[in-house]
Design a protein around this motif. Sequence first.
Motif, PDB file in Angstrom:
ATOM      1  N   PHE A 161       0.828  -1.203   0.000  1.00  0.00           N
ATOM      2  CA  PHE A 161       0.000   0.000   0.000  1.00  0.00           C
ATOM      3  C   PHE A 161       0.865   1.257   0.000  1.00  0.00           C
ATOM      4  O   PHE A 161       0.713   2.155   0.820  1.00  0.00           O
ATOM      5  CB  PHE A 161      -0.956  -0.023   1.191  1.00  0.00           C
ATOM      6  N   ALA A 162       1.793   1.277  -0.952  1.00  0.00           N
ATOM      7  CA  ALA A 162       2.707   2.407  -1.096  1.00  0.00           C
ATOM      8  C   ALA A 162       2.722   2.857  -2.540  1.00  0.00           C
ATOM      9  O   ALA A 162       2.503   2.063  -3.464  1.00  0.00           O
ATOM     10  CB  ALA A 162       4.128   2.003  -0.665  1.00  0.00           C
ATOM     11  N   VAL A 163       2.983   4.145  -2.738  1.00  0.00           N
ATOM     12  CA  VAL A 163       3.228   4.664  -4.068  1.00  0.00           C
ATOM     13  C   VAL A 163       4.552   5.409  -4.038  1.00  0.00           C
ATOM     14  O   VAL A 163       4.780   6.276  -3.197  1.00  0.00           O
ATOM     15  CB  VAL A 163       2.092   5.584  -4.576  1.00  0.00           C
ATOM     16  N   ALA A 164       5.456   5.011  -4.913  1.00  0.00           N
ATOM     17  CA  ALA A 164       6.733   5.701  -5.056  1.00  0.00           C
ATOM     18  C   ALA A 164       6.583   6.771  -6.130  1.00  0.00           C
ATOM     19  O   ALA A 164       5.995   6.514  -7.192  1.00  0.00           O
ATOM     20  CB  ALA A 164       7.831   4.718  -5.450  1.00  0.00           C
ATOM     21  N   VAL A 165       7.114   7.960  -5.853  1.00  0.00           N
ATOM     22  CA  VAL A 165       7.093   9.039  -6.834  1.00  0.00           C
ATOM     23  C   VAL A 165       8.537   9.483  -7.077  1.00  0.00           C
ATOM     24  O   VAL A 165       9.001  10.472  -6.513  1.00  0.00           O
ATOM     25  CB  VAL A 165       6.220  10.217  -6.373  1.00  0.00           C
ATOM     26  N   PRO A 166       9.276   8.733  -7.900  1.00  0.00           N
ATOM     27  CA  PRO A 166      10.652   9.100  -8.203  1.00  0.00           C
ATOM     28  C   PRO A 166      10.688  10.171  -9.290  1.00  0.00           C
ATOM     29  O   PRO A 166       9.989  10.072 -10.302  1.00  0.00           O
ATOM     30  CB  PRO A 166      11.258   7.789  -8.704  1.00  0.00           C
ATOM     31  N   LYS A 167      11.504  11.213  -9.086  1.00  0.00           N
ATOM     32  CA  LYS A 167      11.694  12.236 -10.094  1.00  0.00           C
ATOM     33  C   LYS A 167      13.095  12.095 -10.683  1.00  0.00           C
ATOM     34  O   LYS A 167      14.065  11.975  -9.940  1.00  0.00           O
ATOM     35  CB  LYS A 167      11.537  13.640  -9.511  1.00  0.00           C
ATOM     36  N   ILE A 168      13.183  12.109 -12.009  1.00  0.00           N
ATOM     37  CA  ILE A 168      14.443  11.965 -12.760  1.00  0.00           C
ATOM     38  C   ILE A 168      15.379  10.961 -12.081  1.00  0.00           C
ATOM     39  O   ILE A 168      16.532  11.266 -11.799  1.00  0.00           O
ATOM     40  CB  ILE A 168      15.134  13.327 -12.969  1.00  0.00           C
ATOM     41  N   PRO A 169      14.905   9.754 -11.813  1.00  0.00           N
ATOM     42  CA  PRO A 169      15.722   8.807 -11.039  1.00  0.00           C
ATOM     43  C   PRO A 169      16.706   8.043 -11.907  1.00  0.00           C
ATOM     44  O   PRO A 169      16.598   7.999 -13.133  1.00  0.00           O
ATOM     45  CB  PRO A 169      14.672   7.853 -10.484  1.00  0.00           C
ATOM     46  N   GLN A 170      17.666   7.433 -11.251  1.00  0.00           N
ATOM     47  CA  GLN A 170      18.445   6.380 -11.880  1.00  0.00           C
ATOM     48  C   GLN A 170      17.697   5.057 -11.673  1.00  0.00           C
ATOM     49  O   GLN A 170      16.904   4.930 -10.742  1.00  0.00           O
ATOM     50  CB  GLN A 170      19.847   6.283 -11.263  1.00  0.00           C
ATOM     51  N   THR A 171      17.945   4.116 -12.546  1.00  0.00           N
ATOM     52  CA  THR A 171      17.322   2.800 -12.398  1.00  0.00           C
ATOM     53  C   THR A 171      18.347   1.680 -12.296  1.00  0.00           C
ATOM     54  O   THR A 171      18.022   0.595 -11.827  1.00  0.00           O
ATOM     55  CB  THR A 171      16.383   2.495 -13.582  1.00  0.00           C
ATOM     56  N   ASP A 172      19.573   1.933 -12.750  1.00  0.00           N
ATOM     57  CA  ASP A 172      20.603   0.891 -12.743  1.00  0.00           C
ATOM     58  C   ASP A 172      21.941   1.558 -12.458  1.00  0.00           C
ATOM     59  O   ASP A 172      22.490   2.281 -13.292  1.00  0.00           O
ATOM     60  CB  ASP A 172      20.641   0.191 -14.096  1.00  0.00           C
ATOM     61  N   LEU A 173      22.492   1.322 -11.285  1.00  0.00           N
ATOM     62  CA  LEU A 173      23.718   2.000 -10.879  1.00  0.00           C
ATOM     63  C   LEU A 173      24.949   1.445 -11.569  1.00  0.00           C
ATOM     64  O   LEU A 173      26.022   2.057 -11.510  1.00  0.00           O
ATOM     65  CB  LEU A 173      23.882   1.918  -9.361  1.00  0.00           C
ATOM     66  N   PHE A 174      24.819   0.324 -12.248  1.00  0.00           N
ATOM     67  CA  PHE A 174      25.958  -0.206 -12.985  1.00  0.00           C
ATOM     68  C   PHE A 174      26.221   0.586 -14.262  1.00  0.00           C
ATOM     69  O   PHE A 174      27.157   0.286 -14.990  1.00  0.00           O
ATOM     70  CB  PHE A 174      25.733  -1.680 -13.315  1.00  0.00           C
TER      71      PHE A 174
END
Length: 327
Positions: free
Chosen positions: A154-167
Amino acid sequence: MAIHPIYKSDVIHLDSLDSFQPKPGDEERIHTINIGDGMELGLMVGMPTTESDVLRVGFHAAKSAKDPRVHMFSPLALSRESEDPYILFSDPTLTLSDSTILSWYLGTPEVDPDDWMELLVRRMMEATGAKYLLVEGSSAGGFTAMRFAARFRFAVAVPKIPQTDLFRYREGPLANTMRAAGWTGMGYERVMAECPQRFRTADIYNDRNWNRGNIVQYVQNVGDTWHVNDHLTPFLAELGASRPDVFSAAKGQFAISRPFTGAGHVGIPRPHWVAEAKFALNRLRKMRPLPEPESPWEKPSTFVLPANLHAVREANIRAHSIGNVNW
């Protein structure tokens, strides 16, 4: 008790998790707690007296190089003005080295900060009666928001201009973090075998054993072509999206918002934060209308990714990752 040099709030060091006993109406405070491997987790807590079914959770991005080892919190002004209870975290990995200003809350191989933060968030939910979580962050904080929110249905994440893969970082802050936090020597292959979920959000969301089905409102500035091409586009491909310009993915679990807010990796303006949060909470309540208590999340021992996505995942890793770099 001390006063924080930036936020001017009282700073209280906790001897244990049991010492954290928030109550509605408490004044805003900053707490610190040792979580192992030399890391100190900081959390800013606001407990308004108004009733709300939402708890706001926030993660900051980079810290200022001029403030060594100081705890940083975001989004502070929006959280204070929301009238919702909030808990904002400071990256404990940054307390390991003055030279590291960015680390995505990676922790160390032995200590995962998400485990500690989850327990503190659940303590806040019990104290406030909140049923839903709004988990926010920008850039590194956005990456962490997506990773952390997966522990709560029961959560909503609101990422702004995020990274998705640190590699996909070949040098710079990530390399510094590896050295400072003890990842040196593990090597890319070992990290991918043992704990890719710390570094890659696609693996979390492609395996239902690793996420509870939280909602994500992904906000990407289309003027930031590097993050569009090297983070959003390959991420959507790994989620199984048929095109990179889709507005939803993973059967509606992800909604993709693409405002233009400027050229390059610039921050999302304040009005967008407010609007996207409102839209995200509406989606969450519609898709998860009857919150139910859930036990603390437990890490599965292995990943079970859909077979048809293995090739996409490996192709993205080869095309974008640091690959065989020796940490």
